[in-house]
Scaffold this motif. Structure first.
Motif, short mmCIF file in Angstrom:
data_model
loop_
_atom_site.label_atom_id
_atom_site.label_comp_id
_atom_site.label_asym_id
_atom_site.label_seq_id
_atom_site.Cartn_x
_atom_site.Cartn_y
_atom_site.Cartn_z
N PHE A 177 -2.69 1.27 5.53
CA PHE A 177 -2.89 0.15 6.44
C PHE A 177 -1.87 0.13 7.57
CE2 PHE A 177 -5.20 -0.93 2.65
CZ PHE A 177 -6.31 -1.61 3.10
N ASN A 178 -1.27 1.27 7.84
CA ASN A 178 -0.36 1.40 8.97
C ASN A 178 -1.18 1.40 10.26
OD1 ASN A 178 1.12 3.07 11.11
ND2 ASN A 178 2.74 2.72 9.61
N SER A 186 -8.67 -0.09 8.53
CA SER A 186 -7.45 -0.54 7.86
C SER A 186 -6.45 -1.08 8.87
CB SER A 186 -6.83 0.59 7.04
OG SER A 186 -6.55 1.71 7.85
N SER A 190 -4.84 -4.83 8.83
CA SER A 190 -3.41 -5.08 8.86
C SER A 190 -3.03 -6.01 10.00
CB SER A 190 -2.66 -3.74 9.01
OG SER A 190 -1.27 -3.94 9.09
N TYR A 309 -6.37 -6.16 -0.17
CA TYR A 309 -5.16 -6.02 0.65
C TYR A 309 -4.25 -7.25 0.52
CZ TYR A 309 -2.17 -5.13 4.70
OH TYR A 309 -1.09 -4.92 5.52
N TYR A 313 -0.63 -6.77 -1.07
CA TYR A 313 0.08 -6.57 0.20
C TYR A 313 1.44 -5.89 0.01
CZ TYR A 313 2.52 -7.56 4.55
OH TYR A 313 3.25 -7.43 5.70
N LYS A 318 1.53 0.96 4.25
CA LYS A 318 1.45 0.39 5.60
C LYS A 318 2.68 0.75 6.42
CE LYS A 318 2.92 -4.12 3.79
NZ LYS A 318 2.97 -3.71 2.37
#
Length: 318
Positions: A177-178, A186, A190, A309, A313, A318
């Motif tokens: 999720f970067n 994704s 994010s 997510y 988290y 990410k």
């Protein structure tokens, strides 16, 4: 697959699709199968010796090759040489290890980014090599194309059952999720999470006009399991939902904001590139084999991914 014990080795086992296969196979395990999911902790697949050592350790009869050096649109720009060289190195190690250890079947994961930038739509399996790919990620695209070339060469020269599948844009739990390195879906999830948490503007790179087909990782997992068990062609096969399920990036973003119940400001950064405006892929070949396969609706799959997510988290990539 025959009834003697089959050891299915999955590279990239901790990634988006590998985790999806792990989740799905729990309810679809066959008595004569053993599934092994490799991660980067097990072996550096860029290293030939480590690759051969891990094959010697597990002695797979079948391999699903998911591992790759990947990134989103902006990660590829300016790094095409690195993406090409590293993916070629890894893929060569995997295919040679499969050949030398007499693996019965190898199923490699390609991408719709391999298709020509200038082409007619919908694209199909016969159009892979009809022209250069989009210049933004040509290094990764050509490395993936070479998987198809090498699979054909190994089959012609050594009789290897090496094939590949071409999924469209993938999303789901356990993705990266970067914002800069992950997939488009994704990255948007994010950014939506952070915008809602911080009360800031939700920004979408580009105009949102680009059209894409998206496949839920759990649906793709089912198709990979089918492919390693049943698919017997050397030529690749596209895994994508039906043509009418194609959606714009703008519509995807709105679905994500709906899942988050986001009520803040939305801004399109039109100075950012959109990438290819279309990559529509035909799933006619898949439908010949699996006419009744049901894909999870995008809105439903997105809601499940957003819920995952939010719940995970702290530990999500990410």
């Amino acid at each position: 697959m025959d009834m003697e014990k089959n050891v299915i080795l999955v590279t990239g086992g901790s990634g988006l699709v590998g985790k999806g296969i792990q989740m799905v196979i729990k309810s679809d395990m066959r008595e004569a199968e053993e599934w092994i999911f490799l991660t980067s902790k097990d072996a550096n697949l860029l290293n030939k010796k480590e690759t051969f050592d891990v094959f010697d350790k597990y002695k797979p009869t079948h391999v699903i090759h998911l591992a790759a050096i990947v990134g989103g649109l902006y990660a590829h720009i300016g790094a095409n040489c690195e993406f090409f060289r590293k993916n070629m190195q890894m893929n060569d190690n995997i295919l040679e290890a499969c050949h030398k250890t007499k693996v019965k079947k190898l199923v490699s994961c390609l991408s719709t980014c391999i298709f020509p930038n200038k082409t007619s739509y919908p694209i199909d399996e016969n159009m892979v090599h009809n022209g250069p790919p989009h210049p933004s990620n040509f290094g990764f695209s050509y490395a993936k194309r070479m998987m198809d070339v090498l699979s054909t060469a190994y089959n012609e020269e050594h009789g290897c059952m090496f094939t590949s599948v071409i999924p469209c844009n993938i999303f789901g739990p356990h993705d990266n999720f970067n914002v800069f390195q992950g997939h488009v879906m994704s990255g948007l999830i994010s950014k939506a999470y952070e915008a809602k948490k911080n009360g800031t503007t939700f920004e979408i790179w580009g105009t949102g006009a680009a059209q894409r087909q998206f496949i839920y990782s759990l649906d793709l997992a089912k198709l990979f399991i089918w492919a390693v068990r049943e698919y017997q062609e050397i030529e690749p096969i596209i895994f994508a939902p039906d043509l009418e399920d194609e959606v714009s990036i703008k519509d995807v973003a709105m679905m994500i904001l709906e899942a988050f119940e986001f009520k803040g400001e939305v801004k399109f950064l039109t100075d950012k590139g959109d990438g290819p405006l279309k990559k529509t892929a035909s799933n006619a070949k898949l439908r010949k084999y699996l006419p009744q396969f049901q894909f999870t609706p995008t809105r439903e799959a997105l809601r499940e991914t957003v819920e995952w997510y939010v719940k995970n988290y702290d530990s999500a990539r990410k």
